[in-house]
Design an enzyme around this catalytic site. Sequence first.
Site, PDB file in Angstrom:
ATOM      1  N   LYS A   4       1.916  -2.320   6.450  1.00 20.51           N
ATOM      2  CA  LYS A   4       2.852  -2.721   4.763  1.00 20.51           C
ATOM      3  C   LYS A   4       3.758  -2.382   5.117  1.00 20.51           C
ATOM      4  O   LYS A   4       4.988  -2.729   3.799  1.00 20.51           O
ATOM      5  CB  LYS A   4       1.580  -1.199   4.550  1.00 20.51           C
ATOM      6  CG  LYS A   4       0.139  -1.600   4.299  1.00 20.51           C
ATOM      7  CD  LYS A   4       0.129  -3.581   3.291  1.00 20.51           C
ATOM      8  CE  LYS A   4      -1.436  -3.532   3.565  1.00 20.51           C
ATOM      9  NZ  LYS A   4      -1.539  -4.949   2.228  1.00 20.51           N
ATOM     10  N   TYR A  14      -2.059  -0.561  10.591  1.00 23.04           N
ATOM     11  CA  TYR A  14      -1.573  -0.995   9.003  1.00 23.04           C
ATOM     12  C   TYR A  14      -0.291  -0.439   8.191  1.00 23.04           C
ATOM     13  O   TYR A  14      -0.018  -0.932   7.762  1.00 23.04           O
ATOM     14  CB  TYR A  14      -3.464  -0.575   8.124  1.00 23.04           C
ATOM     15  CG  TYR A  14      -3.214  -0.841   6.933  1.00 23.04           C
ATOM     16  CD1 TYR A  14      -3.710  -2.278   6.981  1.00 23.04           C
ATOM     17  CD2 TYR A  14      -3.532   0.471   5.637  1.00 23.04           C
ATOM     18  CE1 TYR A  14      -4.430  -1.480   5.349  1.00 23.04           C
ATOM     19  CE2 TYR A  14      -3.689  -0.112   5.092  1.00 23.04           C
ATOM     20  CZ  TYR A  14      -3.857  -1.164   4.377  1.00 23.04           C
ATOM     21  OH  TYR A  14      -4.044  -1.538   2.760  1.00 23.04           O
ATOM     22  N   SER A  25       1.010  -1.129  -0.365  1.00 30.17           N
ATOM     23  CA  SER A  25      -0.095  -0.216  -0.232  1.00 30.17           C
ATOM     24  C   SER A  25       1.236   1.417   0.375  1.00 30.17           C
ATOM     25  O   SER A  25       1.696   1.192  -0.102  1.00 30.17           O
ATOM     26  CB  SER A  25      -1.216  -0.091   1.464  1.00 30.17           C
ATOM     27  OG  SER A  25      -1.368   1.512   1.124  1.00 30.17           O
TER      28      SER A  25
HETATM   29  P1  NAP Z   1     -11.191  -6.062   1.339  1.00 28.51           P
HETATM   30  O1  NAP Z   1     -12.560  -5.496   0.014  1.00 28.51           O
HETATM   31  O2  NAP Z   1     -11.316  -5.708   2.203  1.00 28.51           O
HETATM   32  O3  NAP Z   1     -11.703  -7.342   0.806  1.00 28.51           O
HETATM   33  C1  NAP Z   1      -9.905  -8.570   0.573  1.00 28.51           C
HETATM   34  C2  NAP Z   1     -10.604  -9.678   0.691  1.00 28.51           C
HETATM   35  O4  NAP Z   1      -9.835 -10.636   1.845  1.00 28.51           O
HETATM   36  C3  NAP Z   1     -11.740 -10.399   1.202  1.00 28.51           C
HETATM   37  O5  NAP Z   1     -12.344 -11.388   0.607  1.00 28.51           O
HETATM   38  C4  NAP Z   1     -11.855 -11.100   2.551  1.00 28.51           C
HETATM   39  O6  NAP Z   1     -13.163 -11.770   3.185  1.00 28.51           O
HETATM   40  C5  NAP Z   1     -10.006 -11.791   2.616  1.00 28.51           C
HETATM   41  N1  NAP Z   1      -9.842 -11.204   3.630  1.00 28.51           N
HETATM   42  C6  NAP Z   1      -9.335 -10.942   4.571  1.00 28.51           C
HETATM   43  N2  NAP Z   1      -9.036 -11.109   5.900  1.00 28.51           N
HETATM   44  C7  NAP Z   1      -9.246 -12.334   5.674  1.00 28.51           C
HETATM   45  C8  NAP Z   1      -8.718 -13.525   6.730  1.00 28.51           C
HETATM   46  N3  NAP Z   1      -8.198 -13.046   7.526  1.00 28.51           N
HETATM   47  N4  NAP Z   1      -8.480 -15.001   5.760  1.00 28.51           N
HETATM   48  C9  NAP Z   1      -8.713 -14.790   4.699  1.00 28.51           C
HETATM   49  N5  NAP Z   1      -9.438 -14.060   3.698  1.00 28.51           N
HETATM   50  C10 NAP Z   1      -9.415 -12.842   4.723  1.00 28.51           C
HETATM   51  O7  NAP Z   1      -9.660  -5.644   1.189  1.00 28.51           O
HETATM   52  P2  NAP Z   1      -9.400  -5.001  -0.786  1.00 28.51           P
HETATM   53  O8  NAP Z   1      -9.639  -3.330  -0.512  1.00 28.51           O
HETATM   54  O9  NAP Z   1     -10.124  -5.423  -1.868  1.00 28.51           O
HETATM   55  O10 NAP Z   1      -7.761  -5.297   0.030  1.00 28.51           O
HETATM   56  C11 NAP Z   1      -7.248  -5.596  -0.735  1.00 28.51           C
HETATM   57  C12 NAP Z   1      -5.352  -6.410  -0.402  1.00 28.51           C
HETATM   58  O11 NAP Z   1      -5.245  -4.783  -1.097  1.00 28.51           O
HETATM   59  C13 NAP Z   1      -5.135  -5.532   0.717  1.00 28.51           C
HETATM   60  O12 NAP Z   1      -3.862  -6.322   1.324  1.00 28.51           O
HETATM   61  C14 NAP Z   1      -5.281  -4.323   1.630  1.00 28.51           C
HETATM   62  O13 NAP Z   1      -4.461  -4.246   2.260  1.00 28.51           O
HETATM   63  C15 NAP Z   1      -3.958  -4.084   0.112  1.00 28.51           C
HETATM   64  N6  NAP Z   1      -5.066  -2.695  -0.449  1.00 28.51           N
HETATM   65  C16 NAP Z   1      -6.091  -1.970  -0.202  1.00 28.51           C
HETATM   66  C17 NAP Z   1      -6.763  -0.481  -0.604  1.00 28.51           C
HETATM   67  C18 NAP Z   1      -8.211   0.230  -0.419  1.00 28.51           C
HETATM   68  O14 NAP Z   1      -7.530   1.213  -0.307  1.00 28.51           O
HETATM   69  N7  NAP Z   1      -8.650  -0.722  -0.201  1.00 28.51           N
HETATM   70  C19 NAP Z   1      -5.172   0.195  -0.858  1.00 28.51           C
HETATM   71  C20 NAP Z   1      -4.207  -0.511  -0.919  1.00 28.51           C
HETATM   72  C21 NAP Z   1      -3.760  -1.771  -0.726  1.00 28.51           C
HETATM   73  P3  NAP Z   1     -13.923 -11.202   3.810  1.00 28.51           P
HETATM   74  O15 NAP Z   1     -14.381 -10.603   3.396  1.00 28.51           O
HETATM   75  O16 NAP Z   1     -14.515 -12.942   4.097  1.00 28.51           O
HETATM   76  O17 NAP Z   1     -13.122 -11.654   5.342  1.00 28.51           O
END
Ligand code: NAP
Length: 251
Positions: free
Chosen positions: A160, A156, A143
Amino acid sequence: MNIQFSGQRALVTGAGKGIGREICLELHRCGAKIVAVSRTPGDLESLKKEIGCDTIAADLADAAQAQAAAQKAVALPGGVDLLVNNAGISIPQTFMETGADAFDKTMAVNVRSAMIFAQVFARHAIDTGKAKSRRCAIVNLSSQASKASLADHAAYCASKGALDMLSAVMALELGKHQIRVNCVNPTVTLTPMGEMAWGDPAKSGPMLAKIPLGRFAYPKDVAHAVAYLLSDKADMIHGATLPIDGGFLST
Ligand code: NAP
């Protein structure tokens, strides 16, 4: 540029929603077989209906479940060639309010599960001789929060930052086996997590104002970069942290 993963299988964690799901769809479009790991079985069932992937339900906050899920994935016929450590959580709290449980859970999912999956994947790639094909690669979902301090994101940001450095050591040690390792570092991305952490206009407005391109990222912006870094088009890119941030980190 034509990115093709025919004959390869990609293992994607956190595949049920958001960025992880979009990565599965993109890699599938490029011809990869997918093994999707996530927590909510219903998300995995709907993904399986959409792209016909293998699925493994596991809670990656638990080290034993993470280890078992990774072992199950690499044991599939034909094994695994590509790994995307995407699973991640954010529990917004001020630094002074950050609790030990929230900190530990954030580190367990965002850093420890990535380490476990990469260890199992690398051992598999080396032992099966897949690594010698020079087509094995890992992308870790970091991130902009690894490089810029964000209020209410102490655990967080720390997770990261740790993931960037863990990835650098992976790159150092796995390079000689021809397993490439890179990070992508998105800005706020329009997913359920992005909505949860940044849905309040009082928070999103000032953040948006710091992004020269003037918008947040879409999951497809991230999925395209991940597909490129996994592909043979990125053969010489190793140990990188690639901002997908509309210029946020350059200001
Ligand atoms: P999201 O919308 O919350 O989706 C995350 C996915 O990961 C969901 O399917 C969730 O399943 C699964 N997950 C979470 N905890 C888990 C666990 N303990 N075991 C198995 N599966 C798990 O998140 P996202 O925004 O797509 O983020 C994906 C990645 O990108 C993350 O690493 C995040 O830090 C990174 N990122 C996100 C952003 C942002 O703004 N969205 C920005 C920079 C980086 P459940 O829903 O069933 O828990």
